[in-house]
Design an enzyme around this catalytic site. Structure first.
Site, PDB file in Angstrom:
ATOM      1  N   ILE A  50      -4.116  -7.751  -1.365  1.00 16.06           N
ATOM      2  CA  ILE A  50      -3.393  -8.815  -1.388  1.00 16.06           C
ATOM      3  C   ILE A  50      -3.795 -10.234  -0.672  1.00 16.06           C
ATOM      4  CG2 ILE A  50      -0.418  -9.923  -1.423  1.00 16.06           C
ATOM      5  CD1 ILE A  50      -0.487  -7.545  -3.468  1.00 16.06           C
ATOM      6  N   CYS A  88       0.703  -1.332  -0.009  1.00 14.58           N
ATOM      7  CA  CYS A  88      -0.134  -0.067   0.289  1.00 14.58           C
ATOM      8  C   CYS A  88       0.835   1.616   0.379  1.00 14.58           C
ATOM      9  CB  CYS A  88      -0.638  -0.221   1.707  1.00 14.58           C
ATOM     10  SG  CYS A  88      -1.782  -1.767   1.423  1.00 14.58           S
ATOM     11  N   GLU A 107       3.808  -6.470   3.915  1.00 11.44           N
ATOM     12  CA  GLU A 107       3.643  -8.474   3.691  1.00 11.44           C
ATOM     13  C   GLU A 107       3.514  -8.975   5.175  1.00 11.44           C
ATOM     14  OE1 GLU A 107       0.263  -8.619   2.411  1.00 11.44           O
ATOM     15  OE2 GLU A 107       0.611  -7.501   1.221  1.00 11.44           O
TER      16      GLU A 107
END
Length: 616
Positions: free
Chosen positions: A55, A2, A80
């Site tokens: 995601i 992001c 992530e």
């Protein structure tokens, strides 16, 4: 993956943060095309903005900024966390209740349970901020290798942060003034070393660091540093440990709720990723490559052969001078800070994204870990030669002065510059990786209206203890200088320009912890032998092909079809620009300065307590 941004103030004021936050969010829209959100604290001391590339947990439940039910904690997160399911189970056993399937909520609950120490538990790539409304504090954190960026400005009792420098510029809350020392380092190395940026008033939170904001003060601290331990594993265990770590890392990097592809060059590193993914049971992989028709260094045929061998769904993007010129025009609107890298990633990321892939794996980092660069032999050889010469200091200085003054080529001038500095590995490395000499860099800084304010000095950062061997020291330099300041920064910006998440399984903390314990004499064997032994599925014809560093044929293009584009640089530059990368570095800085100064608007907001815009 992001874009994140935020504004923190020491005291709530009457001014509205919304215009600045809106501008920052808009500047990061390309990083998160799937969703966007904003949040303001009840106290009026904090405001976050987010643009989302979905995601994990593609539902609206993954919306950010995300707060706990009681409103005490709020997070804005880019990256992530690959071990989030494991952490989620542990936190649930401690009584934490979850309402989403996202790794973002795991960060919130981990911070709630462990405080600042939560960052030590996260395996992945991340940059995030967590606001505690009760304590009125904010934790900013960045992953161990600096895979995800986080820039900030502190001034007049406030802090502004964001995923890209362009977001801070868009806010109107930072001074548009060049940092001459950063410009100097840029011309020395082709990138800007952490924690500097090209702006005096903006810094980068360094890899492996976190920072705590409270009552108008920011205190930074390191929670992780790269180490090559002196107590190493037996050589016989090295292959098994390396394979186990790589298999686990590749599997972790496939955690996704959207399609995952692999950037495939046909060399050892990307082929090893495909082989490891296949060994983990991932069939029908989507692989992508760039080819260079008519160029001797073209790797397109090698990539296609690997794709056939592993039965991947392969797509190739042929790039010639005309195609490259069209890509370059778009690239100029995408870069965040200048460097001498990024166009190849920009081209391939756009190609993969247009074909439906949202996540791609890259072999970046393998050369630095397994000794794949010429630097592992050339830098120590150069350092040894210089140390011998340093026994004759007067002769050394005289030879250096002569070379720097009369050598016909840039390599000779850099060698002369080296002889005017303290002999050692760091000086040799800076010479090997250098772009301009120190004197040339100072001339360029002065040309652009600044002064270096004293001679900037290189130092061995991120060295908690002396490295066990020279090979380990070179590996550290490549990982903490070249990779961190150039390759990773450009990989993030250029992939996210298309809304594509780029993952690097070789730069996983668990891989470094395991492989870093392998003695350098084994880990850095010629031809990346340890990696090949650990991944025997790599075909012999890949393992034994000559080492080629993929690079677009810039020298050919700049001497041919692109000549006119860079003609002004060669005409006006105060120092010689013999190579493509010397021309490129000047051209990109000029474009950045032009964009920075012309994008200013009289309508940009000024928020008291956070900063102000000043034309530089």
């Amino acid at each position: 993956m992001c874009g994140i941004a935020g504004i923190l103030t020491a005291e709530a004021g009457r001014s509205d943060m919304r215009p600045a936050l809106d501008a920052m969010q808009s500047a990061l829209r390309h990083r998160g095309p799937d969703d966007r959100g904003q949040w303001r604290s009840p106290s009026g001391l904090a405001a976050f903005a987010h643009t989302r590339l979905a995601i994990l947990d593609l539902s609206p439940a993954g919306h950010q900024p995300m707060s706990t039910a009681d409103g005490r904690y709020t997070v804005v997160f880019n990256g992530e966390i690959y071990n989030f399911l494991e952490l989620r189970r542990t936190l649930a056993q401690k009584g934490a209740a979850f309402s989403t399937r996202s790794d973002t909520e795991v960060i919130l609950r981990a911070y709630q349970a462990y405080g600042d120490r939560c960052v030590e538990l996260f395996r992945g790539m991340f940059a995030f901020a967590v606001w505690d409304e009760r304590e009125q504090t904010c934790l900013l954190a960045r992953d161990r290798f600096g895979l995800k960026p986080l820039y900030y400005h502190v001034g007049r009792g406030g802090l502004v942060f964001g995923s890209e420098v362009r977001a801070l510029l868009a806010s109107g809350l930072v001074a548009r003034e060049l940092d001459p020392r950063a410009v100097y380092q840029y011309f020395r190395t082709g990138s800007i070393p952490e924690p500097r940026t090209l702006l005096r008033s903006v810094q980068c939170l360094e890899a492996g660091h976190h920072a705590r904001w409270h009552a108008g003060r920011l205190e930074r601290g390191r929670y992780w540093a790269l180490r090559f331990p002196t107590e190493t594993m037996p050589a016989l265990d090295a292959v098994a440990a390396t394979r186990a770590a790589l298999l686990d890392s590749v599997e972790q990097h496939f955690v996704s709720d959207v399609p995952v592809g692999v950037f495939l060059s046909g060399g050892i590193d990307s082929t090893a990723l495909v082989a490891l993914a296949s060994a983990n049971g991932h069939k029908g992989l989507q692989t992508f490559s760039l080819s260079l028709p008519g160029v001797p260094s073209d790797e397109g045929a090698a990539a296609r052969r690997v794709a056939v061998h592993f039965a991947t769904q392969h797509q190739d993007y042929p790039v010639d001078a005309a195609t490259g010129r069209a890509i370059f025009s778009k690239f100029l609107g995408a870069f965040d800070q200048p460097s001498i890298d990024g166009l190849n990633t920009f081209a391939l990321a756009g190609f993969a994204r247009e074909r439906g892939v949202t996540v791609a794996l890259s072999g970046l980092g393998a050369d630095e870990i397994f000794g794949g660069y010429p630097s592992f032999t050339e830098v120590p050889r150069l350092a040894r030669w210089d140390l011998r010469l340093s026994r004759f200091p007067l002769a050394r200085r005289a030879v250096g002065h002569a070379l720097e003054g009369v050598a016909p080529g840039h390599r000779g001038r850099r060698l002369g510059d080296m002889l005017g500095q303290p002999a050692g590995l760091l000086t040799a490395y800076a010479t090997f990786r250098g772009i301009y000499t120190r004197a040339e860099a100072r001339q360029l800084v002065e040309h652009y209206g600044g002064a270096t304010e004293g001679e900037p000095e290189d130092d061995m950062q991120d060295v908690p203890t002396p490295d066990p061997t020279t090979g380990d020291a070179v590996s550290r330099l490549e990982l903490t200088r070249y990779v961190r300041n150039q390759l990773l920064r450009e990989s993030d910006v250029m992939s996210m320009a298309w809304g594509l998440e780029l993952r690097t399984p070789f730069l996983d903390a668990a891989v470094i912890d395991a492989v870093g314990r392998v003695p350098a004499v084994t880990r850095l064997r010629a031809g990346k032998r340890l990696l090949l032994d650990a991944v025997p599925e790599v075909p012999g014809w890949v393992a034994h092909q000559p080492k080629r560093c993929f690079q677009l044929p810039f020298e050919q293009w700049l001497d041919g079809e692109w000549r006119q584009l860079f003609a002004e640089v060669s005409r006006t530059c105060p120092v010689p620009t013999e190579t493509w990368y010397r021309k490129w570095s000047v051209f990109m800085l000029e474009r950045w300065v032009e964009r920075m100064t012309t994008s200013a608007s009289i309508h940009e907001p000024v928020v008291p307590g956070v900063g102000r815009r000043v034309h530089g």
